[in-house]
Design an enzyme around this catalytic site. Structure first.
Site, PDB file in Angstrom:
ATOM      1  N   SER A   1      79.919 -90.562  54.057  1.00  0.00           N
ATOM      2  CA  SER A   1      79.718 -91.819  53.456  1.00  0.00           C
ATOM      3  C   SER A   1      78.297 -91.810  54.443  1.00  0.00           C
ATOM      4  CB  SER A   1      79.672 -92.563  54.312  1.00  0.00           C
ATOM      5  OG  SER A   1      80.326 -92.453  56.055  1.00  0.00           O
TER       6      SER A   1
ATOM      7  N   HIS B   1      81.698 -92.455  47.471  1.00  0.00           N
ATOM      8  CA  HIS B   1      81.846 -93.096  48.486  1.00  0.00           C
ATOM      9  C   HIS B   1      82.731 -94.354  48.506  1.00  0.00           C
ATOM     10  CE1 HIS B   1      80.601 -95.841  52.216  1.00  0.00           C
ATOM     11  NE2 HIS B   1      81.723 -94.711  52.398  1.00  0.00           N
TER      12      HIS B   1
ATOM     13  N   GLU C   1      80.450 -96.379  45.869  1.00  0.00           N
ATOM     14  CA  GLU C   1      79.083 -96.634  45.754  1.00  0.00           C
ATOM     15  C   GLU C   1      78.604 -94.965  44.679  1.00  0.00           C
ATOM     16  OE1 GLU C   1      76.220 -97.172  48.941  1.00  0.00           O
ATOM     17  OE2 GLU C   1      78.025 -95.755  49.821  1.00  0.00           O
TER      18      GLU C   1
ATOM     19  N   ASN D   1      75.782 -98.062  55.018  1.00  0.00           N
ATOM     20  CA  ASN D   1      76.191 -97.382  56.087  1.00  0.00           C
ATOM     21  C   ASN D   1      74.360 -97.504  56.722  1.00  0.00           C
ATOM     22  OD1 ASN D   1      78.785 -97.117  57.080  1.00  0.00           O
ATOM     23  ND2 ASN D   1      79.039 -94.917  55.704  1.00  0.00           N
TER      24      ASN D   1
END
Length: 284
Positions: free
Chosen positions: A120, A141, A153, A191
């Site tokens: 991540s 991800h 992702e 993130n």
């Protein structure tokens, strides 16, 4: 790229067992690999529980759930992954762990096999450089809980080929997910935005601005978040949040990503959130 029929999932923890669940539910054979039998047993128990929940909610029939579970084979020996058509790594969010794992997979798996990572925050470009097939390394991800969340992702490294990206995009769709393309930058999108939000919420608690309950209620009622940032941090794992903040700080060199001292102290105390029974809240 060869047709993908068998997927290796490295790591039977929260993300790994979720990925294995979704892959098996989508018709793929899965080899779920971890370093200890108790970790595999725990991961498989979670998969069985979640499949049962989907049957109760009438999202799957009992037969479909049993067939999905039968497609998952637990393995301890990485060498037994040699026949897999695709690999997804879901190990600890630390570069040295993932790097060693990718070097091992690079040695074991056939030359044409794509190596995907569920990282991540860690650079795909840097991970790819640890292998002899950097054009076939990519970020994939998933989001927690994997059986429920739709987003994946898909992160290209500098070396990632178009063929690799196309194969992973198609695989994501086959697994019932919505792939969104992101370029390789520290923390990607999710993130890079989420973790500083959580970190700042922790600063607010540390500085006595508000209680955890108050912080969370403000985001739920004022920003329409389904859960507040501190509840979410407990759910993700405070140790994972700390690892990601450190990756962001190191990767960008920007002090705004400095982990909150309270977060560091809580992790040092073993208060990792939901999985440890205590974080910003207490869990039975």
């Amino acid at each position: 790229m060869n047709e993908i029929r068998t997927i290796a999932v490295l790591g039977a923890g929260t993300m790994g067992n979720g990925i294995a669940h979704v892959a098996a539910r989508s018709g793929f054979r899965v080899l779920l690999c971890d370093v200890a039998q108790n970790l595999l047993d725990r991961g498989l128990a979670t998969i069985e529980k979640n499949l049962g929940r989907e049957v109760t909610k009438e999202k799957l029939t009992k037969q479909q759930a049993e067939e999905a579970r039968a497609r998952i084979t637990p393995v301890l020996d990485r060498e037994s992954l040699s026949g897999c058509d695709f690999a997804i790594e879901a190990a600890t969010e630390r570069f040295e762990v993932k790097s060693a794992l990718f070097q091992d997979l690079d040695r074991i798996l056939r030359r044409e096999v794509i190596l995907a990572t569920n990282t991540s925050s860690i650079s795909i470009t840097k991970l790819a450089a640890q292998t002899s097939r950097p054009q076939q390394v990519i970020g994939m991800h998933f989001f927690n809980p994997v059986p429920v969340m739709q987003l994946v992702e898909v992160i290209r490294g500098l070396q990632t080929s178009q063929a690799t990206y196309d194969a992973v995009q198609a695989l994501s769709v086959k697994m019932g997910k919505t792939p969104v393309e992101v370029n390789d930058a520290t923390g990607f999108i999710s993130n890079r935005v989420l973790m500083p939000l959580i970190n700042e919420a922790i600063f607010a608690v540390m500085e006595g601005v508000a209680t955890p309950e108050a912080v969370d209620k403000i985001f739920q009622l004022g920003m329409a978040h389904p859960m507040g940032p501190l509840t979410l941090a407990d759910f993700i794992g405070l140790d994972v949040c700390l690892d990601i903040m450190r990756v962001l700080e190191e990767g960008t060199g920007d002090p705004k990503y400095r982990p909150c001292p309270l977060l560091v102290r809580m992790v040092d105390a073993g208060w990792k959130g939901w999985k440890s029974g205590r974080g910003f809240y207490t869990y039975s």
